[in-house]
Design a protein around this motif. Structure first.
Motif, PDB file in Angstrom:
ATOM      1  N   GLY A  20       0.854  -1.181   0.000  1.00 21.37           N
ATOM      2  CA  GLY A  20       0.000   0.000   0.000  1.00 21.37           C
ATOM      3  C   GLY A  20       0.885   1.223   0.000  1.00 21.37           C
ATOM      4  O   GLY A  20       2.113   1.118  -0.090  1.00 21.37           O
ATOM      5  N   PRO A  21       0.264   2.377   0.125  1.00 18.05           N
ATOM      6  CA  PRO A  21       1.068   3.590   0.145  1.00 18.05           C
ATOM      7  C   PRO A  21       2.032   3.546   1.323  1.00 18.05           C
ATOM      8  O   PRO A  21       1.658   3.190   2.425  1.00 18.05           O
ATOM      9  CB  PRO A  21       0.057   4.715   0.324  1.00 18.05           C
ATOM     10  N   SER A  22       3.244   3.849   1.074  1.00 19.12           N
ATOM     11  CA  SER A  22       4.205   3.861   2.167  1.00 19.12           C
ATOM     12  C   SER A  22       4.921   5.198   2.167  1.00 19.12           C
ATOM     13  O   SER A  22       5.183   5.780   1.127  1.00 19.12           O
ATOM     14  CB  SER A  22       5.215   2.723   2.005  1.00 19.12           C
ATOM     15  N   GLY A  23       5.215   5.655   3.323  1.00 20.73           N
ATOM     16  CA  GLY A  23       5.910   6.933   3.424  1.00 20.73           C
ATOM     17  C   GLY A  23       4.963   8.102   3.188  1.00 20.73           C
ATOM     18  O   GLY A  23       3.794   7.940   2.899  1.00 20.73           O
ATOM     19  N   LYS A  24       5.508   9.264   3.303  1.00 22.44           N
ATOM     20  CA  LYS A  24       4.725  10.481   3.123  1.00 22.44           C
ATOM     21  C   LYS A  24       4.808  10.924   1.677  1.00 22.44           C
ATOM     22  O   LYS A  24       5.893  11.080   1.126  1.00 22.44           O
ATOM     23  CB  LYS A  24       5.268  11.560   4.048  1.00 22.44           C
ATOM     24  N   ARG A  25       3.652  11.100   1.075  1.00 25.30           N
ATOM     25  CA  ARG A  25       3.643  11.554  -0.318  1.00 25.30           C
ATOM     26  C   ARG A  25       3.370  13.043  -0.361  1.00 25.30           C
ATOM     27  O   ARG A  25       2.723  13.593   0.513  1.00 25.30           O
ATOM     28  CB  ARG A  25       2.559  10.800  -1.108  1.00 25.30           C
ATOM     29  N   ARG A  26       3.828  13.676  -1.385  1.00 30.19           N
ATOM     30  CA  ARG A  26       3.587  15.105  -1.592  1.00 30.19           C
ATOM     31  C   ARG A  26       2.572  15.263  -2.710  1.00 30.19           C
ATOM     32  O   ARG A  26       2.744  14.716  -3.789  1.00 30.19           O
ATOM     33  CB  ARG A  26       4.882  15.814  -1.981  1.00 30.19           C
ATOM     34  N   TRP A  27       1.526  15.997  -2.426  1.00 32.56           N
ATOM     35  CA  TRP A  27       0.475  16.246  -3.409  1.00 32.56           C
ATOM     36  C   TRP A  27       0.513  17.728  -3.748  1.00 32.56           C
ATOM     37  O   TRP A  27       0.500  18.564  -2.847  1.00 32.56           O
ATOM     38  CB  TRP A  27      -0.885  15.905  -2.832  1.00 32.56           C
ATOM     39  N   SER A  28       0.497  18.051  -5.012  1.00 31.40           N
ATOM     40  CA  SER A  28       0.450  19.467  -5.385  1.00 31.40           C
ATOM     41  C   SER A  28      -0.941  20.000  -5.074  1.00 31.40           C
ATOM     42  O   SER A  28      -1.921  19.251  -5.039  1.00 31.40           O
ATOM     43  CB  SER A  28       0.765  19.638  -6.878  1.00 31.40           C
ATOM     44  N   GLU A  29      -1.022  21.306  -4.853  1.00 34.17           N
ATOM     45  CA  GLU A  29      -2.320  21.925  -4.573  1.00 34.17           C
ATOM     46  C   GLU A  29      -3.287  21.715  -5.737  1.00 34.17           C
ATOM     47  O   GLU A  29      -4.469  21.483  -5.542  1.00 34.17           O
ATOM     48  CB  GLU A  29      -2.144  23.418  -4.275  1.00 34.17           C
ATOM     49  N   ALA A  30      -2.773  21.783  -6.958  1.00 38.05           N
ATOM     50  CA  ALA A  30      -3.621  21.597  -8.140  1.00 38.05           C
ATOM     51  C   ALA A  30      -4.186  20.172  -8.182  1.00 38.05           C
ATOM     52  O   ALA A  30      -5.366  19.976  -8.468  1.00 38.05           O
ATOM     53  CB  ALA A  30      -2.827  21.883  -9.409  1.00 38.05           C
ATOM     54  N   LEU A  31      -3.344  19.178  -7.880  1.00 39.32           N
ATOM     55  CA  LEU A  31      -3.807  17.794  -7.889  1.00 39.32           C
ATOM     56  C   LEU A  31      -4.821  17.557  -6.779  1.00 39.32           C
ATOM     57  O   LEU A  31      -5.842  16.901  -6.985  1.00 39.32           O
ATOM     58  CB  LEU A  31      -2.624  16.830  -7.744  1.00 39.32           C
ATOM     59  N   LYS A  32      -4.566  18.122  -5.597  1.00 38.94           N
ATOM     60  CA  LYS A  32      -5.533  18.003  -4.498  1.00 38.94           C
ATOM     61  C   LYS A  32      -6.886  18.556  -4.929  1.00 38.94           C
ATOM     62  O   LYS A  32      -7.922  17.939  -4.702  1.00 38.94           O
ATOM     63  CB  LYS A  32      -5.057  18.780  -3.267  1.00 38.94           C
ATOM     64  N   GLY A  33      -6.855  19.725  -5.557  1.00 41.94           N
ATOM     65  CA  GLY A  33      -8.098  20.355  -6.010  1.00 41.94           C
ATOM     66  C   GLY A  33      -8.836  19.497  -7.015  1.00 41.94           C
ATOM     67  O   GLY A  33     -10.062  19.356  -6.951  1.00 41.94           O
ATOM     68  N   ARG A  34      -8.106  18.894  -7.969  1.00 47.73           N
ATOM     69  CA  ARG A  34      -8.754  18.041  -8.973  1.00 47.73           C
ATOM     70  C   ARG A  34      -9.353  16.796  -8.322  1.00 47.73           C
ATOM     71  O   ARG A  34     -10.455  16.368  -8.677  1.00 47.73           O
ATOM     72  CB  ARG A  34      -7.762  17.654 -10.063  1.00 47.73           C
ATOM     73  N   ILE A  35      -8.637  16.208  -7.373  1.00 50.72           N
ATOM     74  CA  ILE A  35      -9.150  15.005  -6.704  1.00 50.72           C
ATOM     75  C   ILE A  35     -10.396  15.356  -5.887  1.00 50.72           C
ATOM     76  O   ILE A  35     -11.395  14.636  -5.920  1.00 50.72           O
ATOM     77  CB  ILE A  35      -8.058  14.367  -5.814  1.00 50.72           C
ATOM     78  N   VAL A  36     -10.355  16.476  -5.169  1.00 54.45           N
ATOM     79  CA  VAL A  36     -11.518  16.902  -4.385  1.00 54.45           C
ATOM     80  C   VAL A  36     -12.702  17.174  -5.306  1.00 54.45           C
ATOM     81  O   VAL A  36     -13.837  16.809  -5.000  1.00 54.45           O
ATOM     82  CB  VAL A  36     -11.186  18.143  -3.525  1.00 54.45           C
ATOM     83  N   ALA A  37     -12.461  17.784  -6.448  1.00 54.70           N
ATOM     84  CA  ALA A  37     -13.547  18.078  -7.393  1.00 54.70           C
ATOM     85  C   ALA A  37     -14.265  16.808  -7.823  1.00 54.70           C
ATOM     86  O   ALA A  37     -15.481  16.809  -8.014  1.00 54.70           O
ATOM     87  CB  ALA A  37     -12.996  18.824  -8.606  1.00 54.70           C
ATOM     88  N   GLU A  38     -13.532  15.715  -7.948  1.00 60.00           N
ATOM     89  CA  GLU A  38     -14.164  14.440  -8.322  1.00 60.00           C
ATOM     90  C   GLU A  38     -15.196  14.011  -7.297  1.00 60.00           C
ATOM     91  O   GLU A  38     -16.181  13.368  -7.635  1.00 60.00           O
ATOM     92  CB  GLU A  38     -13.105  13.339  -8.445  1.00 60.00           C
ATOM     93  N   THR A  39     -14.974  14.355  -6.033  1.00 60.59           N
ATOM     94  CA  THR A  39     -15.899  13.915  -4.976  1.00 60.59           C
ATOM     95  C   THR A  39     -17.197  14.701  -4.968  1.00 60.59           C
ATOM     96  O   THR A  39     -18.147  14.296  -4.309  1.00 60.59           O
ATOM     97  CB  THR A  39     -15.249  14.029  -3.583  1.00 60.59           C
ATOM     98  N   PHE A  40     -17.248  15.834  -5.669  1.00 61.56           N
ATOM     99  CA  PHE A  40     -18.454  16.649  -5.686  1.00 61.56           C
ATOM    100  C   PHE A  40     -19.406  16.281  -6.817  1.00 61.56           C
ATOM    101  O   PHE A  40     -20.442  16.904  -6.990  1.00 61.56           O
ATOM    102  CB  PHE A  40     -18.104  18.141  -5.748  1.00 61.56           C
ATOM    103  N   VAL A  41     -19.065  15.280  -7.595  1.00 59.72           N
ATOM    104  CA  VAL A  41     -19.947  14.820  -8.668  1.00 59.72           C
ATOM    105  C   VAL A  41     -21.046  13.976  -8.029  1.00 59.72           C
ATOM    106  O   VAL A  41     -20.757  13.067  -7.247  1.00 59.72           O
ATOM    107  CB  VAL A  41     -19.164  13.986  -9.714  1.00 59.72           C
TER     108      VAL A  41
END
Length: 132
Positions: A20-41
């Motif tokens: 599974g995911p291991s370690g701390k990942r870095r997410w760009s603000e733009a990617l976070k925004g796009r992923i969050v937008a998917e949840t509002f559909v």
């Protein structure tokens, strides 16, 4: 005194490694925004979006909270929308009513204050029943 322990593996026919995911990942603000937008559909769940992006749902929910407070920019996404906030006038308080307990046994009715102790109510009900 020493203790000697032997461990034998008779046969190991299959071994699974779960990754599974291991370690701390870095997410760009733009990617976070796009992923969050998917949840509002409509019809899409946070859990399925999190699974698609190999992340935990509670992590994604925290990003949604940031988006709601304006701390994370969410791009326009086809079908995604925030629910509109409607502020209504305060409702008047409900009318004050006096609650009572009524014990009805046969033709007798005893009215008690709602604050009467439950044991006392039970005693009175038993006494009324015995009086019949």
């Amino acid at each position: 005194m020493s203790v000697h322990r032997e461990h034998h593996l008779e046969s190991v026919s299959r071994m699974e490694v779960l990754a599974g995911p291991s370690g701390k990942r870095r997410w760009s603000e733009a990617l976070k925004g796009r992923i969050v937008a998917e949840t509002f559909v409509p019809g899409v769940t946070v859990t399925e979006v999190a699974r698609r992006h190999d992340m935990r749902p509670n992590h994604l929910s925290s990003w949604r909270g940031l988006a709601r407070t304006g701390k994370l920019v969410v791009p326009d996404f086809a079908g995604a929308s925030f629910a509109e906030i409607v502020i209504a006038e305060a409702l008047p308080p409900p009318p004050v009513t006096q609650h009572r307990i009524e014990l009805v046994v046969g033709s007798m009715t005893v009215r008690l204050d709602a604050a009467t102790d439950a044991r006392r109510v039970a005693e009175l009900a038993a006494a009324l029943q015995a009086a019949l």
